[in-house]
Design an enzyme around this catalytic site. Structure first.
Site, PDB file in Angstrom:
ATOM      1  N   ARG A 156       0.838  -1.208   0.000  1.00 27.51           N
ATOM      2  CA  ARG A 156       0.000   0.000   0.000  1.00 27.51           C
ATOM      3  C   ARG A 156       0.874   1.260   0.000  1.00 27.51           C
ATOM      4  O   ARG A 156       0.563   2.244  -0.649  1.00 27.51           O
ATOM      5  CB  ARG A 156      -0.965  -0.004   1.203  1.00 27.51           C
ATOM      6  CG  ARG A 156      -1.743   1.305   1.342  1.00 27.51           C
ATOM      7  CD  ARG A 156      -3.113   1.164   1.988  1.00 27.51           C
ATOM      8  NE  ARG A 156      -3.128   0.309   3.159  1.00 27.51           N
ATOM      9  CZ  ARG A 156      -2.622   0.631   4.361  1.00 27.51           C
ATOM     10  NH1 ARG A 156      -2.053   1.806   4.552  1.00 27.51           N
ATOM     11  NH2 ARG A 156      -2.680  -0.222   5.359  1.00 27.51           N
ATOM     12  N   TYR A 173     -15.662  16.321 -17.343  1.00 29.57           N
ATOM     13  CA  TYR A 173     -16.139  14.933 -17.307  1.00 29.57           C
ATOM     14  C   TYR A 173     -17.268  14.811 -16.276  1.00 29.57           C
ATOM     15  O   TYR A 173     -17.157  15.334 -15.161  1.00 29.57           O
ATOM     16  CB  TYR A 173     -14.955  14.029 -16.940  1.00 29.57           C
ATOM     17  CG  TYR A 173     -15.339  12.586 -16.787  1.00 29.57           C
ATOM     18  CD1 TYR A 173     -15.748  11.838 -17.890  1.00 29.57           C
ATOM     19  CD2 TYR A 173     -15.311  11.959 -15.548  1.00 29.57           C
ATOM     20  CE1 TYR A 173     -16.117  10.513 -17.748  1.00 29.57           C
ATOM     21  CE2 TYR A 173     -15.670  10.637 -15.402  1.00 29.57           C
ATOM     22  CZ  TYR A 173     -16.074   9.919 -16.507  1.00 29.57           C
ATOM     23  OH  TYR A 173     -16.438   8.612 -16.356  1.00 29.57           O
ATOM     24  N   ASP A 200      -6.782  18.291 -15.552  1.00 27.68           N
ATOM     25  CA  ASP A 200      -7.047  16.917 -15.996  1.00 27.68           C
ATOM     26  C   ASP A 200      -6.530  16.823 -17.431  1.00 27.68           C
ATOM     27  O   ASP A 200      -7.110  17.393 -18.351  1.00 27.68           O
ATOM     28  CB  ASP A 200      -8.559  16.636 -15.918  1.00 27.68           C
ATOM     29  CG  ASP A 200      -8.906  15.206 -16.320  1.00 27.68           C
ATOM     30  OD1 ASP A 200      -8.144  14.609 -17.107  1.00 27.68           O
ATOM     31  OD2 ASP A 200      -9.953  14.693 -15.864  1.00 27.68           O
ATOM     32  N   LYS A 202      -7.633   5.862 -20.249  1.00 26.02           N
ATOM     33  CA  LYS A 202      -7.812   6.312 -21.622  1.00 26.02           C
ATOM     34  C   LYS A 202      -6.492   6.183 -22.400  1.00 26.02           C
ATOM     35  O   LYS A 202      -6.046   5.093 -22.619  1.00 26.02           O
ATOM     36  CB  LYS A 202      -8.356   7.740 -21.623  1.00 26.02           C
ATOM     37  CG  LYS A 202      -9.501   7.967 -20.596  1.00 26.02           C
ATOM     38  CD  LYS A 202     -10.767   7.205 -20.910  1.00 26.02           C
ATOM     39  CE  LYS A 202     -11.788   7.183 -19.786  1.00 26.02           C
ATOM     40  NZ  LYS A 202     -12.159   8.472 -19.230  1.00 26.02           N
TER      41      LYS A 202
END
Ligand code: PLP
Length: 377
Positions: free
Chosen positions: A46, A98, A170, A195
C-alpha cells in the site's frame, strides 16, 4: 533524451539483478525487513511497490513533475486530489468537465463542506471574477469533455499564483505527449490513465503528478492513508501500454485531423468540435500550449432522430463509453458520460440530444470514414 524515447525506456533496468527488459511484477503484499529498524525501501505494497514505483516515476518524468502516483481509476486519482482541501474551502470547476468529476464535486465533496462554482474557464476574465476569499483551487480540462473548449493554462496558472491557489489540470485528452501543464505553471496534473496512457481499453487506472514535492508529499500521505493505489499487475499493464504512447498519439492525431475535416463537409452535420479545425475558437491558445490535438471529436447532427440511427448503424466503430483506446468508439454524452450534469447546464454547454462524441482509434482512417458515411446516410 527526447520524450518519445523516454516513454519507451520506462522501466528499463528497473531490475538490476537480472537485467530484465520488461519490468517484473512484484505480486507481494509485504516485504521482509533485513533487521530491526531496517528496510529494503519497501515494507508494504500500500505504501510502496517496485512495479508501481516504475510507472509512478515514469509518469512523473513524462509530465516533468516532482512526484508521480498511480491509482485504481481516474476517479480515485481525482478524489485523492480533492482530499487536499478542507471544510470551508471553495474550488472553481470548469463548466464542461467529465460528468464523473462534476458528480464528485456536486454529490460527494459538498457533503464535507467543500463548495464549488462552475465557470467557463476558457475565459480568464470570468474565472478571475469567480474567485472568492476561500477559493483554494481551479480545476480544469483542456480540451474539455465533450465540447472541446480550450482554456489558457499559463494564464490561469498566473491567476492561481497571484491568489495563492492551486491549478489542477485533468490532462487525460492530450497526455504529456502533446501537452505538459506543469511546464506551463499548473500545480497538479491528473489523468484517467484508463484512456490514452493505458490505451487499449483493457485497464482502469488513474494518475497524479505534482510540480513540487511539497504537494507531492501530501498526495503520498493520502495515497497510503486511503489505499486507492494501482495494483502491481495493473501497474505492469499501464507500463506495457505506455511504451507505445508516442506512436498511438501520432496516429490518433493524424486520423482525427482527417475525420474532423471530413465530418465538416457532411450535409447532416451542423457542428464539429475539434481544436485542429481552423474554425475552432480556441485554436490559437491550443496551438500555443499543445503540440497536437488528440483523437477526440464531438459533433452535432441536424436532427436528434439521427443519433439513434447512427448508433445502431455503426459496424466498425463500437458504440461504447470511454475513449482513448486503439479501437474507435462512439458515445452519446447526454445519456451516458454526462448524465449527472444538470439538464440546464448541459443545454447551455451544447451537450444536447444531437451531440455525439467520437474517440478516433488507430485503425485506417478511411475505414472509420466509410463506417460513418454509411451510418449517416
Ligand atoms: C474517463 C475520465 C475520467 C474518469 O476516469 P476513470 O478512469 O473512468 O475513473 C476523468 N476525467 C476524464 C477527462 C475522463 O475522460
Amino acid at each position: 533524451m527526447n520524450l518519445e524515447s523516454k516513454i519507451v525506456h520506462i522501466g528499463i533496468n528497473s531490475d538490476k539483478k537480472t537485467g530484465a527488459i520488461s519490468t517484473p511484477i512484484y505480486n507481494t503484499a509485504s516485504f521482509a525487513h533485513p533487521a530491526l529498524g531496517k528496510s529494503t525501501g519497501f515494507d508494504y505494497t500500500r505504501s510502496k511497490n517496485p512495479t508501481r514505483q516504475v510507472v509512478e516515476d515514469g509518469i512523473a518524468l513524462l509530465e516533468n513533475g516532482s512526484d508521480g502516483f498511480a491509482f485504481s481509476s481516474g476517479m480515485a486519482a481525482i478524489t485523492t486530489v480533492l482530499m487536499l482541501y478542507k471544510t470551508g474551502d471553495h474550488i472553481i470547476l470548469a463548466d464542461d468537465c467529465y460528468g464523473g468529476t462534476y458528480r464528485l464535486f456536486n454529490k460527494l465533496f459538498t457533503n464535507y463542506g467543500i463548495s464549488f462554482s462552475v465557470v467557463d474557464t476558457s475565459s480568464a476574465k470570468l474565472t478571475a471574477a469567480a474567485i472568492k476569499e476561500n477559493t483554494k483551487a481551479i480545476f480544469i480540462e483542456t480540451p474539455t469533455n465533450p465540447m472541446m473548449k480550450i482554456t489558457d493554462i499559463a494564464a490561469l496558472a498566473g491567476i492561481c499564483k497571484e491568489h495563492n491557489m492551486q491549478l489542477i489540470v485533468d490532462n487525460t485528452f492530450l497526455t504529456p505527449y502533446f501537452q505538459r501543464p506543469l511546464e506551463l505553471g499548473a500545480d497538479i496534473v491528473v489523468h484517467s490513465g484508463t484512456k490514452y496512457l493505458a490505451g487499449h481499453n483493457d485497464l482502469l487506472c488513474g494518475v497524479i503528478v505534482t510540480r513540487e514535492n511539497t504537494i507531492g508529499e501530501k498526495i503520498r500521505f493520502l495515497q497510503n492513508a486511503t489505499g486507492n493505489m494501482l495494483s502491481p499487475n495493473d501497474s505492469w499493464l499501464l507500463i506495457r501500454g505506455l511504451k507505445t504512447l508516442g506512436l498511438r498519439m501520432e496516429k490518433h492525431n493524424e486520423n482525427a485531423g482527417k475525420i474532423a475535416k471530413w465530418l465538416s463537409t457532411q450535409p447532416h452535420i451542423t457542428n464539429v468540435y475539434y481544436p485542429g479545425l481552423l474554425t475552432h475558437p480556441g485554436k490559437k491558445i491550443h496551438d500555443k500550449q499543445a503540440s497536437g490535438c488528440g483523437g477526440i471529436i464531438s459533433f452535432a447532427v441536424d436532427d436528434a432522430a439521427r443519433v439513434p440511427q447512427i448508433l445502431s448503424r455503426v459496424k466498425f466503430i463500437q458504440f461504447a463509453e470511454s475513449l482513448g483506446g486503439v479501437e474507435s468508439l462512439i458515445t452519446f454524452p447526454a445519456c451516458q458520460t454526462h448524465m449527472d450534469i444538470p439538464l440546464k447546464i448541459r443545454q447551455q454547454l451544447g451537450i444536447t440530444d444531437k451531440l455525439l462524441r467520437l474517440s478516433v482509434g488507430i485503425e485506417n482512417s478511411q475505414d472509420i470514414i466509410d463506417d460513418l458515411q454509411q451510418a449517416l446516410q
